[in-house]
Enzyme design. Structure first.
Site: not given
Length: 499
Positions: A233, A261, A353
């Site tokens: 991330y 995403d 995800h």
């Protein structure tokens, strides 16, 4: 206040029990965490028993400034956090005692069924939840039902080989353990269960940014030569991101999967109904994002550092700071896959995800069919392709699901939740059994399909003509549907009769 080696009494610590001045005790040491976390849960108390199960072991010592390490405490004078055994917890322990023996667990659905009844409620809510009405979550699995096999016969399948290579590294199966956050919610060893099982079974683990265990703890648990990937991330503070990436490369990570995403985490309403009281994963702590909103569930509580400004121009910067292969995780249309290819990335994960972001996003499997068609048309590419690898995740429960994706051009498939459920319900023996089940399914289904190795699992072996039809009728998957827990709406609180 610099650490002076002073020994405090419990009373001295206990007065620092507010948001303005919050001290806690962990393993006999006193820390000032006023600016570090939401301290209302442990303020002024010995938080060791509640702190250890979730928080990475190095989170305080690594991330708190030295002056916040206040000294030691006389443990005989300390008020401990009481871990109360509720009626709900007693009932859960009874359900754990009633689990069937592991020998009766025949497939990945079975682990989920047992985990549903034996995991703590908040942990189950976090692992199982998905975005909004959870349509995409269910579609991820249903999409595999719209692909049908076209087996070939009279092949000598005495010996079958379902091993492959992923980004140039050997894997015993065309799948990898994909990144999933907060592994200790399901078991005290958290992600280490996955690390050890991956080594034993010859598959690759993708380490998550938001692991419950620290990154170095996971790397240290790996077997010599074990291949691991890292899911990133991207932090708003690029210096933090650079540090994480370079450290991962120095520790031997073989592929960097950049999540694209999640500019904002989706609304996961099952999770939101559970107030999140666990500690922050280490990377949240390192970002110094104090005072996170814990009223919106685990996902919102741990995600405040993620950068919504991430864009295509950042890819050149990533290339400048690492030599690791770069893969975008969360590509959902052929146009973005084409862009990733054109700028020289190593591949993409076609993923939504796990259905946890934009509801009504299409399944990775459906996008795979679109991507292989368009990239052949636009750039003359055929798949699987060593120079630009396609991966899919979401909804996998059987080896046949993986084989369908491989036939359609995927190099490998990511599996997440089923492995969490396996170790949450049966510990390390559970994840071991889950991977063995998949090995056994591959062996049988490779023979039944008429493929002697993964290269023989080709597009002609599947019928994908219905993949884009979202209302086509297929037989119900009773095991999957039996495990799915329906969303609950708002309800009146219990009204007690005064009489």
């Amino acid at each position: 206040m610099a650490s002076s080696g002073k020994t405090y009494s419990g009373k001295e610590v206990a007065v620092h029990n507010s948001r303005e001045s919050c001290w806690i005790i962990v393993h006999g040491k006193v820390y000032d965490v006023t600016d570090f976390l939401d301290g209302e849960y442990y303020a002024g108390k010995d938080a060791t028993a509640e702190y250890d199960p979730i928080h990475p072991p190095d989170a305080i010592t690594t991330n708190l400034k030295p002056e916040k390490h206040l000294g030691s405490v006389d443990l005989t004078t300390v008020e401990k956090v009481e871990v109360k055994v509720t009626d709900e917890e007693r009932a859960r322990q009874e359900r754990i005692a009633a689990r069937p023996p592991l020998s009766e667990i025949l497939n990945l659905h079975d682990f989920e069924a047992i985990a549903k009844y034996t995991m703590p409620e908040k942990a189950w809510a976090y692992y199982s939840s998905a975005a909004d009405d959870e349509i995409t979550n269910r579609e991820n699995h249903a999409a595999f039902h719209r692909i049908w096999f076209r087996p070939r016969i009279l092949k000598d399948v005495t010996k079958v080989d379902w091993s492959t290579t992923i980004l140039g590294h050997k894997s015993s199966m065309p799948l990898y353990i994909t990144a999933t956050a907060l592994g200790k919610l399901g078991h005290p060893d958290g992600e280490l269960n996955l690390t050890r099982a991956a080594a034993k079974h010859g598959v690759i683990q993708m380490i998550p940014t938001l692991a419950s265990c620290s990154f170095d703890e996971i790397m240290d648990a790996a077997a010599p030569g074990q291949v691991q990937f890292f899911q990133l991330y991207v932090n708003k503070d690029r210096e933090i991101t650079k540090r994480i990436v370079r450290h991962a490369e120095q520790r031997g990570i073989k592929g960097l999967f950049i999540t694209v995403d999640a500019p904002q985490l989706g609304r996961r309403e099952k999770d939101m109904r559970q107030k999140f009281e666990a500690e922050d994963p280490s990377e949240v702590s390192k970002a110094d994002q104090g005072g996170v909103d814990r009223s919106q569930g685990a996902a919102r509580a741990i995600s405040s550092f993620i950068d919504p400004g991430l864009n295509w121009s950042d890819m050149a910067w990533f290339k400048s700071i690492t030599k690791m292969p770069l893969i975008l995780k969360g590509v959902q249309c052929w146009e973005d896959a084409l862009e990733a290819y054109d700028i020289g990335l190593s591949g993409v994960v076609l993923s939504n995800h796990g259905g946890r972001q934009l509801d009504f996003a299409r399944s990775g499997l459906e996008v795979l069919v679109e991507v292989t068609t368009k990239l052949k048309e636009k750039r003359g590419l055929s798949f699987p392709n060593e120079k630009f690898q396609l991966f899919v995740d979401g909804g996998v429960r059987r080896a046949t699901d993986v084989m369908k994706a491989v036939a359609l051009g995927a190099t490998a498939v990511g599996v997440g939740r089923p492995f969490l459920y396996a170790y949450s319900s049966y510990g390390p023996e559970g994840i071991d059994q889950a991977l063995q089940i998949l090995h056994d399914e591959f062996e049988m289904n490779m023979r039944l399909l008429g493929a002697r190795n993964i290269k023989e699992v080709v597009p002609e072996m599947v019928d994908s003509s219905n993949i884009h039809l979202h209302i086509v009728s297929v037989p119900s998957d009773n095991l999957y549907e039996g495990n799915y827990e329906r969303l609950q709406g708002a309800r009146l609180r219990e009204i007690k009769n005064k009489l």
